[in-house]
Each structure stands twice: as structure tokens, then as C-alpha cells.
Design a protein around this motif. Structure first.
Motif, PDB file in Angstrom:
ATOM      1  N   LYS A   1       0.833  -1.207   0.000  1.00  0.00           N
ATOM      2  CA  LYS A   1       0.000   0.000   0.000  1.00  0.00           C
ATOM      3  C   LYS A   1       0.868   1.257   0.000  1.00  0.00           C
ATOM      4  O   LYS A   1       0.562   2.231  -0.703  1.00  0.00           O
ATOM      5  CB  LYS A   1      -0.947   0.009   1.204  1.00  0.00           C
ATOM      6  N   ASP A   2       1.952   1.241   0.765  1.00  0.00           N
ATOM      7  CA  ASP A   2       2.852   2.382   0.839  1.00  0.00           C
ATOM      8  C   ASP A   2       3.477   2.676  -0.531  1.00  0.00           C
ATOM      9  O   ASP A   2       3.520   3.828  -0.968  1.00  0.00           O
ATOM     10  CB  ASP A   2       3.945   2.104   1.882  1.00  0.00           C
ATOM     11  N   ILE A   3       3.933   1.645  -1.207  1.00  0.00           N
ATOM     12  CA  ILE A   3       4.486   1.827  -2.554  1.00  0.00           C
ATOM     13  C   ILE A   3       3.404   2.342  -3.498  1.00  0.00           C
ATOM     14  O   ILE A   3       3.608   3.304  -4.242  1.00  0.00           O
ATOM     15  CB  ILE A   3       5.119   0.516  -3.083  1.00  0.00           C
ATOM     16  N   SER A   4       2.234   1.711  -3.447  1.00  0.00           N
ATOM     17  CA  SER A   4       1.130   2.115  -4.313  1.00  0.00           C
ATOM     18  C   SER A   4       0.735   3.580  -4.084  1.00  0.00           C
ATOM     19  O   SER A   4       0.475   4.312  -5.041  1.00  0.00           O
ATOM     20  CB  SER A   4      -0.076   1.204  -4.062  1.00  0.00           C
ATOM     21  N   ASP A   5       0.726   4.000  -2.832  1.00  0.00           N
ATOM     22  CA  ASP A   5       0.352   5.377  -2.498  1.00  0.00           C
ATOM     23  C   ASP A   5       1.399   6.393  -2.947  1.00  0.00           C
ATOM     24  O   ASP A   5       1.082   7.579  -3.100  1.00  0.00           O
ATOM     25  CB  ASP A   5       0.138   5.536  -0.983  1.00  0.00           C
ATOM     26  N   ASN A   6       2.651   5.977  -3.124  1.00  0.00           N
ATOM     27  CA  ASN A   6       3.749   6.914  -3.376  1.00  0.00           C
ATOM     28  C   ASN A   6       4.396   6.833  -4.755  1.00  0.00           C
ATOM     29  O   ASN A   6       5.130   7.748  -5.133  1.00  0.00           O
ATOM     30  CB  ASN A   6       4.835   6.717  -2.305  1.00  0.00           C
ATOM     31  N   ILE A   7       4.150   5.793  -5.514  1.00  0.00           N
ATOM     32  CA  ILE A   7       4.905   5.576  -6.750  1.00  0.00           C
ATOM     33  C   ILE A   7       4.726   6.701  -7.774  1.00  0.00           C
ATOM     34  O   ILE A   7       5.699   7.129  -8.396  1.00  0.00           O
ATOM     35  CB  ILE A   7       4.619   4.187  -7.364  1.00  0.00           C
ATOM     36  N   GLN A   8       3.525   7.198  -7.933  1.00  0.00           N
ATOM     37  CA  GLN A   8       3.315   8.247  -8.925  1.00  0.00           C
ATOM     38  C   GLN A   8       4.055   9.532  -8.538  1.00  0.00           C
ATOM     39  O   GLN A   8       4.682  10.170  -9.390  1.00  0.00           O
ATOM     40  CB  GLN A   8       1.824   8.512  -9.127  1.00  0.00           C
ATOM     41  N   GLU A   9       4.027   9.891  -7.268  1.00  0.00           N
ATOM     42  CA  GLU A   9       4.755  11.072  -6.798  1.00  0.00           C
ATOM     43  C   GLU A   9       6.262  10.869  -6.962  1.00  0.00           C
ATOM     44  O   GLU A   9       6.981  11.798  -7.345  1.00  0.00           O
ATOM     45  CB  GLU A   9       4.411  11.333  -5.333  1.00  0.00           C
ATOM     46  N   LEU A  10       6.745   9.669  -6.698  1.00  0.00           N
ATOM     47  CA  LEU A  10       8.166   9.365  -6.867  1.00  0.00           C
ATOM     48  C   LEU A  10       8.588   9.511  -8.331  1.00  0.00           C
ATOM     49  O   LEU A  10       9.643  10.072  -8.627  1.00  0.00           O
ATOM     50  CB  LEU A  10       8.473   7.945  -6.386  1.00  0.00           C
ATOM     51  N   ILE A  11       7.770   9.006  -9.230  1.00  0.00           N
ATOM     52  CA  ILE A  11       8.069   9.111 -10.662  1.00  0.00           C
ATOM     53  C   ILE A  11       8.128  10.578 -11.078  1.00  0.00           C
ATOM     54  O   ILE A  11       9.043  10.992 -11.790  1.00  0.00           O
ATOM     55  CB  ILE A  11       7.051   8.315 -11.501  1.00  0.00           C
TER      56      ILE A  11
END
Length: 164
Positions: free
Chosen positions: A143-153
Motif C-alpha cells: 500500500k505504501d508503494i502504491s500510495d507513493n509511486i506516482q509522486e516518486l516518478i
């Protein structure tokens, strides 16, 4: 906006974990390639593998290195990172070792693969953001990765190698 990205990872060790990230629905569907495609490509010559990687990279905006215990210093991951820098692609890292594999097992944390590259006399890891979830449960890490991946990209795209 879902970006088209290239996922770089150690296939044998982390393909199950990579599949979880690729299938989160947070990046363009064009970003993914089937495991069957990689199985076919990896049996080719080094020249054909590098040509395939180059073609994949040209059509993406960001390289997402999924970091597991054996990611750092792998031949093709190093090639993908090097080419991403040369092509001025956004680059980020995401530690995936806490996601469970197909046997339901988490892994130990690997070394930062960007430590192996020097840019402007500094380690590339000083420029490239790597996400490491603070959670220990695979469910919450997912969930943490899913919540943050777009912002990281998006961060990776704003901080391309040309800005270093």
C-alpha cells in the motif's frame, strides 16, 4: 497522469515482487512487458538484449529500479541505469525486498545500485531518490508503494540527470 516507465529489476530473484508493483495500476499499461517477453529476450545475445533494452527505454519517461537483495551490480541493471543517465530519463529506486515473493517470503535489504555510478564526481545515489517503506508487513509495504509511486516518478522526472 499515468506515466510510461521502464522497470529494472533482478528477474530471477524479484520478478514476483516486480509483478506486484507493475500491476498496481499506477503507471501506464504500456509500461509493462510480459514475463514471457523477457524470457524470450534473455536467451538472446548481449547485442540483442542491449538493443531490446534501448528500444524499451526510448519509449519511456522514467526508469524505476526495483531494489532487492541482489539488484546492485547486476550486468543488465547496470546497463539500464547507465543508459537512463545517458538518455536523460527520470530515475528512481524503490526497495521491494519487504514485499513477499511467490512463496510468501520477504527478503533482506539490498545495497543501493546507484552507489556504483559516479556523476560529476559524486555517487549517483546522491541525486537519485530511493523509496524505502517504513512498514514491515508486506501488505502495508504494498500500500505504501502504491500510495507513493506516482509522486516518486514525478520527482524523478523533475530531477533528471541534466539537472545534476
Amino acid at each position: 497522469m499515468k506515466r510510461k516507465v521502464f522497470f529494472s529489476f533482478h528477474y530471477n530473484r524479484d520478478n514476483w515482487r516486480a509483478g506486484q508493483v507493475r500491476n498496481m495500476g499506477k503507471v501506464s499499461g504500456d509500461s509493462t512487458f510480459s514475463d514471457n517477453e523477457w524470457e524470450a529476450v534473455k536467451e538472446k545475445s548481449d547485442e540483442k538484449i542491449s538493443a531490446w533494452i534501448d528500444a524499451q527505454l526510448l519509449n519511456t519517461s522514467c526508469v524505476v529500479v526495483l531494489i532487492g537483495v541482489e539488484t546492485a551490480n547486476r550486468k543488465w541493471i547496470n546497463y539500464e541505469i547507465k543508459r537512463a543517465i545517458e538518455l536523460n530519463k527520470g530515475i528512481i529506486g524503490i526497495y521491494v525486498n519487504k514485499l513477499k515473493n511467490y512463496e510468501g517470503v520477504q527478503d533482506t535489504e539490498g545495497k543501493n545500485p546507484f552507489d556504483n555510478f559516479t556523476v560529476n564526481g559524486r555517487k549517483a545515489s546522491e541525486y537519485i531518490k530511493c523509496f524505502k517503506s517504513s512498514f514491515s508487513s508486506s501488505k502495508y509495504v504494498y500500500k505504501d508503494i502504491s500510495d507513493n509511486i506516482q509522486e516518486l516518478i514525478e520527482y524523478g522526472l523533475k530531477n533528471k540527470p541534466s539537472t545534476w
